[in-house]
Design a protein around this motif. Structure first.
Motif, mmCIF file in Angstrom:
data_model
loop_
_atom_site.group_PDB
_atom_site.id
_atom_site.type_symbol
_atom_site.label_atom_id
_atom_site.label_comp_id
_atom_site.label_asym_id
_atom_site.label_seq_id
_atom_site.Cartn_x
_atom_site.Cartn_y
_atom_site.Cartn_z
ATOM 1 N N TYR A 20 0.690 -1.246 0.010
ATOM 2 C CA TYR A 20 -0.173 0.103 0.269
ATOM 3 C C TYR A 20 0.845 1.412 0.158
ATOM 4 C CZ TYR A 20 -3.197 3.714 1.218
ATOM 5 O OH TYR A 20 -3.935 4.412 1.917
ATOM 6 N N GLU A 21 1.987 1.359 0.721
ATOM 7 C CA GLU A 21 3.154 2.997 0.729
ATOM 8 C C GLU A 21 3.403 2.367 -0.517
ATOM 9 O OE1 GLU A 21 6.089 2.591 3.419
ATOM 10 O OE2 GLU A 21 7.661 1.732 1.775
ATOM 11 N N GLY A 22 3.991 1.727 -1.475
ATOM 12 C CA GLY A 22 4.622 1.582 -2.550
ATOM 13 C C GLY A 22 3.554 2.264 -3.983
ATOM 14 N N LEU A 23 1.975 1.465 -4.198
ATOM 15 C CA LEU A 23 0.631 2.038 -3.993
ATOM 16 C C LEU A 23 1.136 3.841 -3.462
ATOM 17 C CD1 LEU A 23 -1.561 1.684 -6.225
ATOM 18 C CD2 LEU A 23 -2.840 1.262 -3.514
ATOM 19 N N LEU A 24 0.806 4.063 -3.192
ATOM 20 C CA LEU A 24 1.198 5.589 -2.953
ATOM 21 C C LEU A 24 2.293 6.364 -3.250
ATOM 22 C CD1 LEU A 24 -0.769 5.815 1.048
ATOM 23 C CD2 LEU A 24 -2.025 5.866 -1.681
ATOM 24 N N ASN A 25 3.638 5.812 -3.743
ATOM 25 C CA ASN A 25 4.653 6.254 -3.818
ATOM 26 C C ASN A 25 4.707 5.604 -5.357
ATOM 27 O OD1 ASN A 25 5.739 6.700 -1.907
ATOM 28 N ND2 ASN A 25 6.403 5.263 -0.808
ATOM 29 N N SER A 96 8.107 9.573 -1.762
ATOM 30 C CA SER A 96 7.525 10.813 -0.662
ATOM 31 C C SER A 96 6.375 10.401 0.242
ATOM 32 C CB SER A 96 6.838 12.220 -1.259
ATOM 33 O OG SER A 96 5.720 11.914 -2.042
ATOM 34 N N VAL A 97 6.593 8.906 0.327
ATOM 35 C CA VAL A 97 5.170 8.242 1.548
ATOM 36 C C VAL A 97 6.131 7.409 2.390
ATOM 37 C CG1 VAL A 97 2.742 7.040 1.306
ATOM 38 C CG2 VAL A 97 3.510 8.771 0.108
ATOM 39 N N SER A 98 6.043 7.032 3.120
ATOM 40 C CA SER A 98 6.392 6.279 4.574
ATOM 41 C C SER A 98 5.308 5.651 5.204
ATOM 42 C CB SER A 98 7.812 6.792 4.804
ATOM 43 O OG SER A 98 7.607 7.333 5.232
ATOM 44 N N PHE A 99 5.703 4.419 5.949
ATOM 45 C CA PHE A 99 4.975 3.631 7.104
ATOM 46 C C PHE A 99 5.755 2.888 7.726
ATOM 47 C CE2 PHE A 99 0.976 2.894 4.256
ATOM 48 C CZ PHE A 99 0.673 3.707 3.657
ATOM 49 N N ASP A 100 5.941 3.948 8.933
ATOM 50 C CA ASP A 100 7.281 3.820 10.233
ATOM 51 C C ASP A 100 6.093 3.154 11.044
ATOM 52 O OD1 ASP A 100 8.565 4.895 8.264
ATOM 53 O OD2 ASP A 100 8.887 6.799 9.602
ATOM 54 N N ASN A 101 7.359 1.838 11.740
ATOM 55 C CA ASN A 101 6.458 2.013 13.099
ATOM 56 C C ASN A 101 5.569 1.360 12.758
ATOM 57 O OD1 ASN A 101 8.715 3.252 14.694
ATOM 58 N ND2 ASN A 101 7.284 4.723 14.478
ATOM 59 N N ILE A 122 3.690 9.345 7.149
ATOM 60 C CA ILE A 122 4.289 10.007 6.903
ATOM 61 C C ILE A 122 3.829 10.284 5.485
ATOM 62 C CG2 ILE A 122 6.026 10.919 7.272
ATOM 63 C CD1 ILE A 122 6.921 8.820 9.197
ATOM 64 N N PHE A 123 3.750 12.078 5.368
ATOM 65 C CA PHE A 123 3.443 11.941 4.115
ATOM 66 C C PHE A 123 4.689 13.511 3.863
ATOM 67 C CE2 PHE A 123 -1.261 11.646 2.807
ATOM 68 C CZ PHE A 123 -0.827 10.132 2.850
ATOM 69 N N LYS A 124 5.571 13.257 3.400
ATOM 70 C CA LYS A 124 6.651 14.168 3.276
ATOM 71 C C LYS A 124 6.707 15.378 1.879
ATOM 72 C CE LYS A 124 10.035 10.541 4.240
ATOM 73 N NZ LYS A 124 10.383 9.914 3.459
ATOM 74 N N SER A 125 5.638 14.970 1.387
ATOM 75 C CA SER A 125 4.942 16.108 0.360
ATOM 76 C C SER A 125 4.232 17.030 0.805
ATOM 77 C CB SER A 125 4.346 16.036 -1.349
ATOM 78 O OG SER A 125 4.675 16.991 -2.442
ATOM 79 N N THR A 126 3.487 17.908 -0.267
ATOM 80 C CA THR A 126 2.558 18.750 0.562
ATOM 81 C C THR A 126 0.680 19.182 -0.647
ATOM 82 O OG1 THR A 126 3.188 19.940 -1.237
ATOM 83 C CG2 THR A 126 4.662 20.599 0.609
ATOM 84 N N TYR A 127 -0.102 18.910 0.273
ATOM 85 C CA TYR A 127 -1.324 19.359 -0.349
ATOM 86 C C TYR A 127 -1.485 20.421 -1.188
ATOM 87 C CZ TYR A 127 -6.039 19.643 -0.254
ATOM 88 O OH TYR A 127 -7.840 19.399 -0.911
ATOM 89 N N GLY A 128 -2.199 20.546 -2.933
ATOM 90 C CA GLY A 128 -2.946 20.883 -3.768
ATOM 91 C C GLY A 128 -1.623 22.368 -3.249
ATOM 92 N N LYS A 129 -2.912 23.829 -4.734
ATOM 93 C CA LYS A 129 -1.811 24.922 -4.555
ATOM 94 C C LYS A 129 -0.928 25.391 -3.430
ATOM 95 C CE LYS A 129 -3.983 24.956 -8.665
ATOM 96 N NZ LYS A 129 -4.891 25.946 -10.298
#
Length: 924
Positions: A20-25, A96-101, A122-129
């Motif tokens: 699932y983490e890989g899919l979001l990435n 930019s997406v990671s699932f930790d712990n 954890i989402f390392k990028s940002t949302y929208g404009k």
């Protein structure tokens, strides 16, 4: 459910979370085309797709896309969520997406089997404009688990929500009962004779997901050689095995795009490219690749040179397939002759020449006779003179040189391969391994580093570098970094988690255990079971160290984490029982140890701990039986071993350590139950092994003292102090011996030296006070008796003699303290005798004693020495000597008074009174 099923389920669930983490990435990577994203989303939701992640498109997820709206906890369907994620989450060139712990729950059952993974999203990028940033969120991913058509367990996600308070408490009644799976590796060895034989780094082959990573390597090779059509085919094959590997999917997309660009070239350019590729492959013996390239040429035009080359290569391929078949047969000289014939004549082929060497190598592998190695070089040497770039032949020769420990020549072969193709990272890895075998660590590090530079996504170089830094203990941080890169490349490989745990275990025991837990969950074949148990054992040593440093909470945390790794771990359960024992929870420790002993009946550590707990829990017979059985077993085993050819001093010492501990344990049991002669026998056995340990000597002294044999006790005290001149317990015993013999100045010296022992502080202050008191030094006596705590076993006597000493030195504050404390004790027992008798003594000192009051007290307690003494003093003061002599004689006849008691009152008749002297002589 059996434990092996639960283990497989947890492994599948963990990998589904990573998928699932890989899919979001993939969705959020700016190198992906919209059509590719639509395809992978569709596949993840398709109930008929074998690689689906979600149960169906109706799966509910708590929407966390807009950071401003997360608190509203709105639910949406997963299909909509993924589409919105594609549109609204700002794409990046990296992942930019990671699932930790990731923490996996127990397996539960309510109409179906399921479990829950809690993760830090954890989402390392940002949302929208607007570029809104994200905070980490704790998420609960529920997964349904079921048997797939192939009989294996599978998992799909059924919901993704915020973690609810008390979630797992509410599910406790639905927890699946886990039945043990038979696994012979799990029993803990009790073979003392193997001590020290398993100290090297575990040699574990990295063979997990071998098919997938073999295809991936070939795909990367095709990509680097600009064979994009082959790369597409191979990356597609890899994706059929792992649908959501972000790296593979991105490489597939890049291959497709570059293939489209390549096809824009002119026919002439393409012909030249295919010819170069065919010639290079042919020279290296890569037959299938060369055939493919010639076919590409023939698709462009009818080319005689390409057709001739194709015919030759297809004949060679048939020869290779023939050799592959012959290698499935038992290898012998007859088979060597049969293949050798095919190297001559009309149909001769270099594949048969290589085949001769391969069969000879198989003969060696069957016999392991080193004499069969060197002859293998001859056909390889002849072959490489004719075809020097034949990669398979040169690699084969390098491997034979390696088996012969001729690392320099093996390195020469890899030097040649690297000179011809310096972009093949595996050549650097293999050369680095030979440098390592040849003792040139720095050259190995350079090669592994170059392999990582060429292909940073492959784990091979990182794995080798990690092992170097780990084994040489040069830089654990570097080892940790390289094993982390391995995990990043191949998360599903338990070996990498295992080695990561080794790298961090000394600096972060809990993190090490977390990766051991992941390794064990992913290790479906249980190949690492023994190594993981060994590392748990190491962690338990750390826990024990913290336990004895009074960091019990951290020690407990380590043990509980180890039991998360394996709740049947012998090392962890044993350490838990030790901690329970030290905390006085013997009734909790005993069932754990009894269960361990049932599965490990000959294990001396378990037997010892259980016998100890029986002893401390008041179960003399069980403890005695177990200690006796353990000692006999160890003595018999040692005797057998000493007479064997395998004898070594190291193993003999290991037996002695176990025997000494057991002798001591049984001696302690006898001592506890006042069987002092038996205790002495076993403390002697312990002493004969542990010659520089004062404990058995101390306990022998205590045992002799308890038996009233003071001379023997004094001798062992002296021996103990020669071993350890500052042992306070030995000084305390010497003080008791001197005190009982009325050598008060000597006892004062010994008790003063023992006073630094916090556990003996009350004892020492009491006996120091009494020694000073009986020596007539009432002011010093008062100092020490005042320091004895009221909850001490000596408190009542300390208060009594402290009160008498305070009367003698006329200290009103101390008089009040001691008398008030004594009254409180008497009232607590519902009596007032001691308080009243000492009150009478106080009145004597105050010259306010009414004789009738004292006589009235004696009606109830006619032998109270204090009151009889008070009446004697009172009558001496009144010069009523006959009565005084009578009361004094009665007081001394009780044997309750010390000589010093007689001179508390300064006006007591001195030794000039012959009658007093005679009474003292008769009764003291």
């Amino acid at each position: 459910m059996e434990e092996r099923d639960v283990k497989e389920i947890r492994s599948k669930a963990r990998l589904i979370v990573k998928e699932y983490e890989g899919l979001l990435n993939l969705i959020s990577n700016n190198q992906m085309y919209d059509t590719e994203i639509e395809e992978i989303i569709k596949n993840s939701l398709d109930p008929n797709n074998g690689n689906k992640i979600f149960k169906n498109e109706k799966v509910i997820i708590e929407d966390d896309l807009n950071p401003d709206l997360i608190a509203r906890r709105r639910n949406t369907e997963i299909g909509s969520y993924l589409s919105n994620f594609n549109l609204q989450y700002v794409k990046t060139s990296d992942f930019s997406v990671s699932f930790d712990n990731i923490e996996l729950s127990d397996v539960y059952f309510k109409d179906h089997y399921f479990l829950i993974a809690t993760v830090d999203r954890i989402f390392k990028s940002t949302y929208g404009k607007e570029g809104k940033t994200y905070e980490p969120l704790k998420r609960a991913i529920e997964m349904e688990v079921f048997r797939a058509s192939n009989g294996k367990w599978a998992a799909t996600i059924t919901s993704i929500i915020a973690v609810q308070p008390n979630l797992f408490t509410q599910l406790a009644s639905s927890k699946v009962e886990i039945l043990p799976s038979y696994n012979p590796i799990l029993s803990l060895s009790n073979d003392l004779e193997s001590t020290g034989s398993d100290s090297g780094m575990p040699l574990v082959a990295v063979g997990y997901d071998e098919e997938y990573y073999s295809i991936l390597r070939n795909a990367e090779k095709a990509f680097n050689e600009e064979r994009y059509d082959d790369a597409i085919q191979l990356f597609e094959q890899a994706r059929a095995i792992k649908s959501y590997d972000s790296y593979n999917t991105l490489m597939l997309g890049r291959s497709k795009r570059l293939f489209d660009v390549q096809n824009l070239n002119t026919k002439s350019d393409l012909m030249n490219l295919y010819f170069r590729q065919a010639m290079a492959a042919n020279a290296k013996g890569e037959i299938e690749i060369a055939i493919g390239r010639n076919k590409k040429i023939l698709m462009l035009e009818d080319n005689k040179a390409a057709q001739k080359s194709l015919d030759f290569l297809e004949a060679r391929l048939r020869a290779k397939e023939d050799v592959d078949f012959l290698l499935t047969l038992p290898a012998d000289k007859k088979l060597v002759k049969e293949i050798s014939k095919k190297t001559r004549g009309k149909n001769k082929n270099i594949e048969y020449e290589l085949g001769v060497a391969l069969v000879m190598r198989k003969m060696y592998e069957q016999s392991r006779n080193s004499k069969e190695l060197k002859p293998i070089l001859e056909p390889l040497d002849i072959l490489l003179k004719k075809e020097p770039e034949f990669v398979r032949a040169r690699v084969q020769r390098a491997e034979i040189f390696t088996l012969l420990s001729d690392y320099k020549n093996a390195i020469k072969d890899f030097n040649y391969l690297i000179d011809k193709n310096n972009n093949e990272y595996l050549f650097y890895v293999e050369r680095g391994r030979r440098h390592l075998l040849n003792g040139n660590v720095q050259a190995a590090i350079t090669d592994f580093g170059q392999a990582n530079t060429i292909n940073s996504n492959a784990p091979d170089g990182h794995f080798e570098l990690g092992k170097i830094y780990l084994e040489t203990a040069v830089n654990f941080e570097e080892a940790e970094f390289h094993f982390r890169q391995c995990i990043k490349a191949q998360y599903a490989n338990p070996i990498y988690h295992y080695y990561y745990a080794l790298a961090v275990k000394n600096t972060d025991a809990l993190r090490g255990l977390e990766h051991l837990k992941i390794a064990r969950e992913l290790d479906n074949e249980s190949a690492l079971e023994k190594q993981i148990e060994r590392e748990i054992s190491f962690a338990m040593q750390i826990a024990e160290t913290f336990m004895y440093r009074d960091s019990l909470d951290f020690a407990t945390e380590i043990v509980e984490k180890a039991l998360e790794v394996n709740n049947n771990s012998i090392s962890a359960l044993l350490q838990k029982s030790i901690m329970l024992k030290n905390d006085g929870n013997f009734q909790e420790a005993i069932p754990i140890l009894e269960r361990l002993l049932a599965t490990n009946p000959n294990n001396s550590k378990i037997q010892y701990e259980l016998a100890q707990n029986y002893s401390l829990n008041g179960k003399f017979e069980q403890s005695f039986q177990l200690f006796s059985k353990l000692i006999k077993s160890l003595e018999d085993s040692k005797k057998r071993y000493m007479n064997s050819a395998n004898w070594t001093s190291t193993v003999s010492n290991a037996y002695d350590l176990e025997l000494e501990k057991s002798y001591r344990g049984l001696a302690d049991l006898f001592f506890k139950y006042n069987q002092f002669n038996e205790a002495i026998d076993y403390y002697m056995k312990s002493k004969n092994i542990a010659r520089r340990d004062e404990y058995p000597v101390l306990m022998i002294a205590k045992s002799y003292l308890a038996l009233g044999q003071q001379k023997e006790a004094a001798n062992y005290v002296a021996e103990g102090l020669r071993i350890n001149p500052i042992n306070t317990e030995l000084f305390y015993i010497r003080g008791l011996i001197n005190y009982s013999q009325e050598y008060f100045s000597n006892s004062i010296s010994s008790f003063t030296q023992a006073l630094t022992n916090e556990k003996l502080k009350d004892n020492c202050n009491y006996y120091l006070g009494m020694a000073y008191y009986r020596d007539g030094n009432f002011s010093e006596a008062l100092k020490h008796l005042r320091q004895v705590r009221l909850n001490s076993e000596f408190s009542e006597n300390s208060l009594e003699y402290g009160f008498l000493a305070s009367l003698s030195v006329n200290s009103p504050e101390d008089i009040r303290y001691f008398l008030t404390s004594l009254e409180r004790i008497d009232l607590g027992r519902g009596q007032k005798n001691k308080f009243e008798s000492l009150s009478i003594t106080k009145k004597l000192f105050e010259n306010s004693l009414d004789e009738s009051e004292a006589i009235l007290f004696l009606r109830n307690e006619p032998n109270n020495a204090r009151v009889l003494y008070a009446l004697a003093v009172l009558n001496f003061k009144k010069n009523s000597k006959d009565n005084a002599y009578n009361y004094l004689e009665r007081a001394l006849r009780t044997k309750q008074l010390y000589k010093a008691d007689l001179y508390l009152f300064p006006q007591f008749e001195n030794f000039e009174d012959r009658r007093v002297n005679k009474i003292i002589k008769d009764y003291l």
